[in-house]
Design an enzyme around this catalytic site. Structure first.
Site, PDB file in Angstrom:
ATOM      1  CG  LEU A  65      51.326  37.301  49.612  1.00 40.55           C
ATOM      2  CD1 LEU A  65      52.367  38.190  50.087  1.00 40.55           C
ATOM      3  CD2 LEU A  65      50.495  37.093  50.906  1.00 40.55           C
ATOM      4  N   PRO A  66      47.637  38.423  47.321  1.00 39.45           N
ATOM      5  CG  PRO A  66      45.786  39.191  48.665  1.00 39.45           C
ATOM      6  CD  PRO A  66      47.237  38.535  48.901  1.00 39.45           C
ATOM      7  CB  THR A  96      48.810  37.528  39.298  1.00 38.67           C
ATOM      8  OG1 THR A  96      48.504  36.326  39.088  1.00 38.67           O
ATOM      9  CG2 THR A  96      48.568  38.187  37.943  1.00 38.67           C
ATOM     10  CE  LYS A 171      48.207  35.249  35.847  1.00 40.94           C
ATOM     11  NZ  LYS A 171      47.492  34.118  35.908  1.00 40.94           N
ATOM     12  CE  LYS A 246      45.741  40.728  40.919  1.00 43.04           C
ATOM     13  NZ  LYS A 246      46.377  39.635  41.749  1.00 43.04           N
TER      14      LYS A 246
HETATM   15  P1  NAD Z   1      42.944  34.709  47.938  1.00 42.78           P
HETATM   16  O1  NAD Z   1      42.324  35.911  48.360  1.00 42.78           O
HETATM   17  O2  NAD Z   1      41.909  33.327  48.231  1.00 42.78           O
HETATM   18  O3  NAD Z   1      44.210  34.440  48.963  1.00 42.78           O
HETATM   19  C1  NAD Z   1      45.196  35.492  49.570  1.00 42.78           C
HETATM   20  C2  NAD Z   1      45.501  34.902  50.968  1.00 42.78           C
HETATM   21  O4  NAD Z   1      46.636  35.853  51.272  1.00 42.78           O
HETATM   22  C3  NAD Z   1      44.483  35.030  51.955  1.00 42.78           C
HETATM   23  O5  NAD Z   1      44.595  33.838  52.520  1.00 42.78           O
HETATM   24  C4  NAD Z   1      45.088  36.176  52.718  1.00 42.78           C
HETATM   25  O6  NAD Z   1      44.653  35.989  54.196  1.00 42.78           O
HETATM   26  C5  NAD Z   1      46.472  35.973  52.534  1.00 42.78           C
HETATM   27  N1  NAD Z   1      47.149  37.407  52.663  1.00 42.78           N
HETATM   28  C6  NAD Z   1      46.916  38.627  52.692  1.00 42.78           C
HETATM   29  N2  NAD Z   1      47.882  39.430  52.912  1.00 42.78           N
HETATM   30  C7  NAD Z   1      48.763  38.687  53.658  1.00 42.78           C
HETATM   31  C8  NAD Z   1      50.047  38.943  54.547  1.00 42.78           C
HETATM   32  N3  NAD Z   1      50.320  40.091  54.539  1.00 42.78           N
HETATM   33  N4  NAD Z   1      50.610  37.867  55.019  1.00 42.78           N
HETATM   34  C9  NAD Z   1      50.122  36.718  54.875  1.00 42.78           C
HETATM   35  N5  NAD Z   1      49.082  36.392  54.376  1.00 42.78           N
HETATM   36  C10 NAD Z   1      48.429  37.144  53.598  1.00 42.78           C
HETATM   37  O7  NAD Z   1      43.441  34.834  46.785  1.00 42.78           O
HETATM   38  P2  NAD Z   1      44.092  33.766  45.329  1.00 42.78           P
HETATM   39  O8  NAD Z   1      42.731  33.292  44.845  1.00 42.78           O
HETATM   40  O9  NAD Z   1      44.769  32.427  46.381  1.00 42.78           O
HETATM   41  O10 NAD Z   1      45.077  34.345  44.527  1.00 42.78           O
HETATM   42  C11 NAD Z   1      46.235  34.684  45.173  1.00 42.78           C
HETATM   43  C12 NAD Z   1      47.175  35.204  43.770  1.00 42.78           C
HETATM   44  O11 NAD Z   1      47.196  34.192  42.891  1.00 42.78           O
HETATM   45  C13 NAD Z   1      46.434  36.717  43.241  1.00 42.78           C
HETATM   46  O12 NAD Z   1      47.578  37.350  43.005  1.00 42.78           O
HETATM   47  C14 NAD Z   1      45.757  36.100  42.233  1.00 42.78           C
HETATM   48  O13 NAD Z   1      45.681  37.121  40.976  1.00 42.78           O
HETATM   49  C15 NAD Z   1      46.507  34.845  41.553  1.00 42.78           C
HETATM   50  N6  NAD Z   1      45.931  34.055  40.654  1.00 42.78           N
HETATM   51  C16 NAD Z   1      44.616  33.387  41.341  1.00 42.78           C
HETATM   52  C17 NAD Z   1      43.999  32.475  40.555  1.00 42.78           C
HETATM   53  C18 NAD Z   1      42.606  31.908  40.848  1.00 42.78           C
HETATM   54  O14 NAD Z   1      41.930  31.386  39.904  1.00 42.78           O
HETATM   55  N7  NAD Z   1      42.077  32.139  41.994  1.00 42.78           N
HETATM   56  C19 NAD Z   1      44.726  32.032  39.387  1.00 42.78           C
HETATM   57  C20 NAD Z   1      45.961  32.496  38.871  1.00 42.78           C
HETATM   58  C21 NAD Z   1      46.319  33.375  39.708  1.00 42.78           C
END
Ligand code: NAD
Length: 295
Positions: A65-66, A96, A171, A246
């Site tokens: 999740l975000p 994260t 992390k 972030k």
């Molecule tokens: P994203 O915004 O693409 O995806 C988040 C998903 O969560 C969305 O599909 C959203 O609809 C869903 N969501 C939000 N609230 C929800 C809820 N209450 N119930 C169900 N679904 C819900 O984000 P991402 O890029 O996939 O990143 C996710 C996590 O991974 C974050 O914490 C980010 O910091 C971490 N991360 C991302 C990367 C990257 O390169 N994108 C790398 C390492 C870590």
């Protein structure tokens, strides 16, 4: 094969859940986005109408999740998942988030006898798709043993960092160092270039000397030095400035909570925040070179 519930199917969670399906697990998914659900359905997952429905009867609940507020809302309180899960369930939050929320969810899970690990990842969307993520896990040794059985189908390196919250601390430490050495690498390359050196030659010299680091080795920030690096592709991410800001904010929270002054981390956060506010949030984080160049 264990039953898995996967919550949060965004840029990272989507490919991670897909890899679990490919590995033969029975996966039930939930996301707020219909489009994300449809994509996983066509990959072979079952779709649930809520997080609780997905988690019912699951051996593992995995979330991606975000931010901390989404994780707290998903797991804590009377309507949260922890209040509904069987004690035999293993909960792995791969998001994260701030270490304090991870510890809070971990403590609440422990009170209910549920195994919880914060399991944030290193590696971006490409590593999520390739199944080569690194996981940094915080929780008990017993939960780690269970976690490994499933994390291995989404990643390559799986580390037990310590108790609940330790994965998020690891992390935060890693990404703070990444920001610092990226900025330092840009600074050294630009200083060399302004003194007539070819950034490619200077990179080779530093790679064979004590300035060697990951940014120089696989992610050179100077355009044209490394064909496949974002710098040579107009800083198309990669790893976005928005996400680096972030992560540096989370690192600062960790430092403050432990009453630790982190001057380099704070400066890195300030520079990346300014770069973000100048409209570069969606660019790759190695574009910090442009800020140092004054462009
Ligand atoms: P994203 O915004 O693409 O995806 C988040 C998903 O969560 C969305 O599909 C959203 O609809 C869903 N969501 C939000 N609230 C929800 C809820 N209450 N119930 C169900 N679904 C819900 O984000 P991402 O890029 O996939 O990143 C996710 C996590 O991974 C974050 O914490 C980010 O910091 C971490 N991360 C991302 C990367 C990257 O390169 N994108 C790398 C390492 C870590």
């Amino acid at each position: 094969m264990p039953k898995v519930a996967f919550i949060g199917l965004g840029n990272m969670g989507g490919p991670m859940a897909t890899n679990l399906v490919k590995a033969g697990h029975t996966v039930t998914v939930f996301d707020l986005s219909e489009a994300a659900l449809k994509q996983l359905q066509s990959a072979g997952a079952a779709v649930a109408g809520s997080a609780a429905e997905a988690a019912a009867g699951a051996d593992y609940v995995i979330s991606m999740l975000p931010a901390g507020k989404h994780v707290a809302a998903t797991y804590l309180g009377d309507a949260g998942l922890l209040a509904q899960l069987d004690a035999s369930t293993t909960v792995l939050d791969c998001s994260t988030i701030d270490a304090a929320t991870a510890r809070q969810v971990g403590e609440t899970a422990a009170e209910l006898g549920i195994g919880f690990m914060d399991s944030p990842v290193s590696g971006g969307v490409a590593a999520a798709a390739a199944g080569t993520l690194a996981f940094m896990c915080g929780g008990s040794a017993a939960t780690f043993d269970k976690a490994r059985l499933i994390l291995k189908d989404m990643g390559k390196n799986i580390f037990h960092a310590g108790p609940a919250g330790a994965g998020q601390v690891a992390k935060g430490c890693n990404n703070m160092l990444l920001a610092i050495h990226m900025i330092g690498t840009c600074e050294a390359l630009e200083m060399g270039a302004r003194n007539g050196l070819d950034p490619k030659v200077l990179s080779e010299i530093m790679l064979a000397s004590s300035g060697r680091n990951w940014s120089l080795e696989v992610y050179n920030p100077y355009p044209g030095v490394m064909e496949k690096a974002p710098a040579s592709n107009n800083y198309k991410p990669g790893f976005m400035v928005d996400l680096m800001v972030k992560d540096l904010g989370l690192a600062l929270e960790i430092a403050q909570q432990s009453e630790f002054e982190n001057p380099m981390g704070q400066l890195a956060r300030e520079l990346y925040s300014q770069h973000q506010q100048a409209g570069n949030g969606q660019m790759d984080f190695s574009s910090i070179l442009r800020k140092l160049q004054g462009s």
